[in-house]
Design an enzyme around this catalytic site. Sequence first.
Site, PDB file in Angstrom:
ATOM      1  N   GLY A  12       0.829  -1.203   0.000  1.00  0.00           N
ATOM      2  CA  GLY A  12       0.000   0.000   0.000  1.00  0.00           C
ATOM      3  C   GLY A  12       0.857   1.244   0.000  1.00  0.00           C
TER       4      GLY A  12
ATOM      5  CB  ILE B 221       9.000   4.917   4.410  1.00  0.00           C
ATOM      6  CG1 ILE B 221       9.297   3.423   4.573  1.00  0.00           C
ATOM      7  CG2 ILE B 221      10.276   5.718   4.583  1.00  0.00           C
ATOM      8  CD1 ILE B 221      10.310   2.879   3.619  1.00  0.00           C
TER       9      ILE B 221
ATOM     10  CB  VAL C  75      11.792   9.852   4.602  1.00  0.00           C
ATOM     11  CG1 VAL C  75      11.882   8.564   5.359  1.00  0.00           C
ATOM     12  CG2 VAL C  75      12.020   9.597   3.112  1.00  0.00           C
TER      13      VAL C  75
ATOM     14  CE  LYS D 228       8.745  20.849  -3.137  1.00  0.00           C
ATOM     15  NZ  LYS D 228       9.170  19.444  -3.335  1.00  0.00           N
TER      16      LYS D 228
ATOM     17  CG  LEU E 202      10.249   3.620  -1.483  1.00  0.00           C
ATOM     18  CD1 LEU E 202      10.184   3.519   0.030  1.00  0.00           C
ATOM     19  CD2 LEU E 202      11.301   4.632  -1.903  1.00  0.00           C
TER      20      LEU E 202
ATOM     21  CD  GLU F  96      15.283  19.691  -7.223  1.00  0.00           C
ATOM     22  OE1 GLU F  96      14.064  19.894  -7.329  1.00  0.00           O
ATOM     23  OE2 GLU F  96      16.148  20.585  -7.329  1.00  0.00           O
TER      24      GLU F  96
ATOM     25  CB  ILE G 277       5.833  11.272  -4.579  1.00  0.00           C
ATOM     26  CG1 ILE G 277       5.686  10.613  -3.199  1.00  0.00           C
ATOM     27  CG2 ILE G 277       4.453  11.598  -5.138  1.00  0.00           C
ATOM     28  CD1 ILE G 277       4.892  11.412  -2.192  1.00  0.00           C
TER      29      ILE G 277
END
Length: 537
Positions: free
Chosen positions: A11, A46, A48, A79, A366, A375, A379
């Site tokens: 997932g 994760i 991060v 962003k 991943l 950068e 994703i």
Amino acid sequence: MSILSIAIVGGGASGWLAANHLGLALKGSSPKVSITLIESPDVPTIGVGEGTVPMIRKSLQAFGIEETALFRRCDASFKQSIKFINWRHRAPGSEMSAFHHLFDPPSPFGVDLSDFWLDGLAKGENPMGFDEALSPQRYSCEAQKAPKTLASAPYQGAHAYAYHFDAAKFAELLRENAIECFGVEHIQDHLLEVETGRLETGRRGTDSVETDMLTEGNESKNDKKIVALHLREGGRRCFDFYLDCSGFSGLLMEKALGVEFISLADKLWMNKALVTQVASAPNAPLPPYTQASAHQAGWIWDIALPKRRGVGLVYCDRYLSDDEARRKLKRYLGDELPSAGEFRSLTMRVGHLQKFWQGNCVALGLAQGFLEPLEATSILLTDFAASLLARKFPTDSETLPVLEARFNRIVGHAWQAVIDFVALHYQLSDRSDSAFWRDYRTHLSAQPASEELARRLALWQHFTPHPDDFFSQFEVFGVDNYLYLLYGMGFSTQPKALDDAARQQAWAQLDKIAHAKAFLAQKLPDHRAFIRALIQG
């Protein structure tokens, strides 16, 4: 054999992005195709980086997700840029050097002002940096402005933008949308075994595919495909096509199918990260950009969400020990230290699979590979590859070989473009205050990330970057990205001679930029105030 069932293993953001992309693409063209996402109940997200690029807006809007839901559900913020701090040598007496990699294109009013800016720089007549001189967005970022107003249409604004968000909450939002809008089946179960073989023929049962297969010892590596998944509670489940979104575990492509992992440790030296979260004061300034602050052996990301900040120190452990990294991150945070034990250490295996599609399986996220958080490429590549797969998804097994070759070629090209762009940050830096920066720059100058990057840098010493320097639509970083990076980092290009007419035209364009800055300063709301009003509204 027709492809009528898809299993997504894993997932998180990658698995649920893939579920939404496939659900959207197949809902109209192939409504009989079923999509099942299987994830372990014990594997956490994760998360991060928590940062995205503007392309994500197109995907979320296509999925039918309301933009307001992203802010209300995912603790999101805007962003508009990445602000690079101290990636260049600091002049004596200055506190820091900084530039923005903005999301709006430079020279927004139709005339490329790069040569005009370079000419002024060469003559000592240009006190402003490239980003400040050629884009109103830099001012909006520094003034902590949102990129849109409450009256703006969903996913539209005065500036280009992406998002920061809580990765776990983002995955949950994607999950609900995939289930409710596209009928994706969600199974929480433990994967015990991946059964492989050569798919030859098949007939469909009620909930599985009965498959004739050769023994594993008789199959060639390139013909190896996935036959079934063995689950702890669900038993043996067969599907026609599989997506490996199992993260660093690489359960399908790498472990079951034996696809080789290509290490890029010789090109990209960042291999460790120390990450944490700290609370944000309710009325603290909310930067609408990611901060990337260089240190003696890497850099620190700082991502501000409305309720907390995500902070991570990225480093090369050949030049900085784990204990030194912990002390350095504590100094960076100052009084905003998390409670004891809340620093999480991550080892980054930098590289990607030798191929991304084999037989009846595709790796995403991943499981496909990882570079480093710089950068927000993780994703980005997941969204790119999932969209590419969904646009030309195989309808039967006969189309697998040609689609596999196409996908591997395109995604491989995209990966190399990202590698080039990430490595260039370190190659362009003129920092010489530590062995890391001296050694890394020397290494990349002698061994560039690719021959294509070396050719472009040689060209750009004499000509400013132009769209015709980029040969493929599948390069995820284009001319605007390179302009901000090259000239933010002090790259030297011989400016083109400009006649009086061209200079007058350039001054007129700069006047438009100045007026745009003043107009947007009045029009755009404060970033935090906008999000507060959006959530309450």
